[in-house]
Design a protein around this motif. Structure first.
Motif, short mmCIF file in Angstrom:
data_model
loop_
_atom_site.label_atom_id
_atom_site.label_comp_id
_atom_site.label_asym_id
_atom_site.label_seq_id
_atom_site.Cartn_x
_atom_site.Cartn_y
_atom_site.Cartn_z
N GLY A 65 0.80 -1.22 0.00
CA GLY A 65 0.00 0.00 0.00
C GLY A 65 0.83 1.27 0.00
N VAL A 66 2.12 1.17 0.26
CA VAL A 66 2.96 2.37 0.28
C VAL A 66 2.99 3.05 -1.09
CG1 VAL A 66 5.35 3.17 0.43
CG2 VAL A 66 4.41 1.72 2.23
N ASP A 67 3.15 2.27 -2.15
CA ASP A 67 3.24 2.87 -3.48
C ASP A 67 1.94 3.57 -3.88
OD1 ASP A 67 5.84 2.07 -3.73
OD2 ASP A 67 5.39 0.30 -4.95
N GLU A 68 0.82 3.06 -3.39
CA GLU A 68 -0.46 3.72 -3.66
C GLU A 68 -0.52 5.09 -2.98
OE1 GLU A 68 -0.95 -0.45 -4.69
OE2 GLU A 68 -0.06 0.61 -2.99
N LEU A 69 0.01 5.18 -1.76
CA LEU A 69 0.06 6.48 -1.09
C LEU A 69 0.94 7.45 -1.86
CD1 LEU A 69 0.44 5.54 2.70
CD2 LEU A 69 -1.63 6.25 1.50
N LEU A 70 2.08 6.98 -2.33
CA LEU A 70 2.99 7.84 -3.07
C LEU A 70 2.37 8.30 -4.38
CD1 LEU A 70 6.37 5.91 -2.54
CD2 LEU A 70 5.40 7.77 -1.17
N ALA A 71 1.61 7.43 -5.01
CA ALA A 71 1.00 7.77 -6.30
C ALA A 71 -0.03 8.89 -6.17
CB ALA A 71 0.35 6.53 -6.91
N ASP A 72 -0.57 9.07 -4.97
CA ASP A 72 -1.56 10.12 -4.75
C ASP A 72 -0.93 11.50 -4.60
OD1 ASP A 72 -3.70 8.39 -4.90
OD2 ASP A 72 -3.80 8.05 -2.74
N LEU A 73 0.40 11.55 -4.45
CA LEU A 73 1.09 12.83 -4.31
C LEU A 73 1.50 13.36 -5.68
CD1 LEU A 73 3.42 12.01 -1.27
CD2 LEU A 73 1.28 13.31 -1.23
N GLU A 74 1.73 14.65 -5.73
CA GLU A 74 2.12 15.29 -6.99
C GLU A 74 3.59 15.03 -7.28
OE1 GLU A 74 2.42 19.76 -9.02
OE2 GLU A 74 1.48 19.48 -7.04
N GLY A 75 3.87 14.54 -8.49
CA GLY A 75 5.25 14.35 -8.93
C GLY A 75 5.70 12.91 -8.90
#
Length: 224
Positions: free
Chosen positions: A52-62
């Motif tokens: 689930g970490v990569d999903e959190l990162l994908a929600d951020l800009e950039g």
């Protein structure tokens, strides 16, 4: 104190331009990880990896620009996350030891890192401790990986933010005093988002006076 048997990621500290998570919410150490989006780049700070970490990162800009090790004993999963995103691990140019333990390319940084200001919190041999804080001055975010925390073993009396037990008698007032962040993120526990500058000032000012209460509480919890 550290979780190891399966993760149940809990999202914490969500705000415009950043997010945090607890990979093992039930562990007593409350190891917290964070990602900040600054000028179109995502910096992953002291991460503990989990589904689930990569999903959190994908929600951020950039895009992910790199992971960051902010404490000489916080290698955590910075190398694993960096390899997965094909980016380097960033380590302060004055921090010794930890870089050789990272199974990923390492890049050094000085007083700034991609729009973040680096603050040398502690660089000592007694006790052995090298720590850097990171500040996003434009958005009012201050990240302190170890000297401050909100885990129960950091807090005494009515503190919302506390100085690490080992630094109670020598709090990092010179490095962190006089700052007025809108939020303080920490490496152990959820961050402080309301009246954060007040919580920071109180934590530093009352560190020594509240030390006996904290130490007695810690001893009591160990003998129960």
């Amino acid at each position: 104190m550290k979780g190891s048997d399966g993760t149940d990621l809990q999202e914490i500290d969500e705000f415009d331009g950043g997010v945090g998570w607890l990979a093992y919410p039930a562990e007593s150490m409350r190891r917290a990880s964070h990602a900040l989006s600054v000028d179109g780049e995502i910096w992953v700070l002291d991460p503990v990896d989990a589904p689930g970490v990569d999903e959190l990162l994908a929600d951020l800009e950039g895009d992910v620009a790199g992971t960051v090790v902010c404490l000489d004993r916080h290698g955590r999963d910075a190398a694993a996350v960096a390899r997965r995103h094909d980016v380097p691990v960033h380590v302060p140019d004055w921090m010794t030891g930890v870089a050789s333990e990272l199974d990923a390319p390492v890049e050094r940084f000085g007083s700034e890192l991609g729009g973040l200001t680096a603050i040398r919190v502690r660089d000592s041999s007694i006790p052995p401790w090298q720590e850097v804080a990171l500040a996003d001055e434009d958005r009012g975010t201050l990240y302190v990986p170890e000297a401050l925390g909100t885990g129960s073993y950091f807090l005494a009396n009515d503190e919302r933010l506390g100085v690490h037990p080992m630094l109670r008698l020598i709090p990092p007032r010179r490095a962190l005093g006089g700052r007025s962040p809108e939020r303080v993120l920490v490496g152990h526990g959820a961050g402080v988002h309301e009246r954060a500058s007040e919580a920071l000032e109180t934590a530093l000012r009352r560190s020594r006076g509240n030390a006996p209460r904290l130490y007695l509480g810690t001893i009591a919890s160990l003998i129960r």
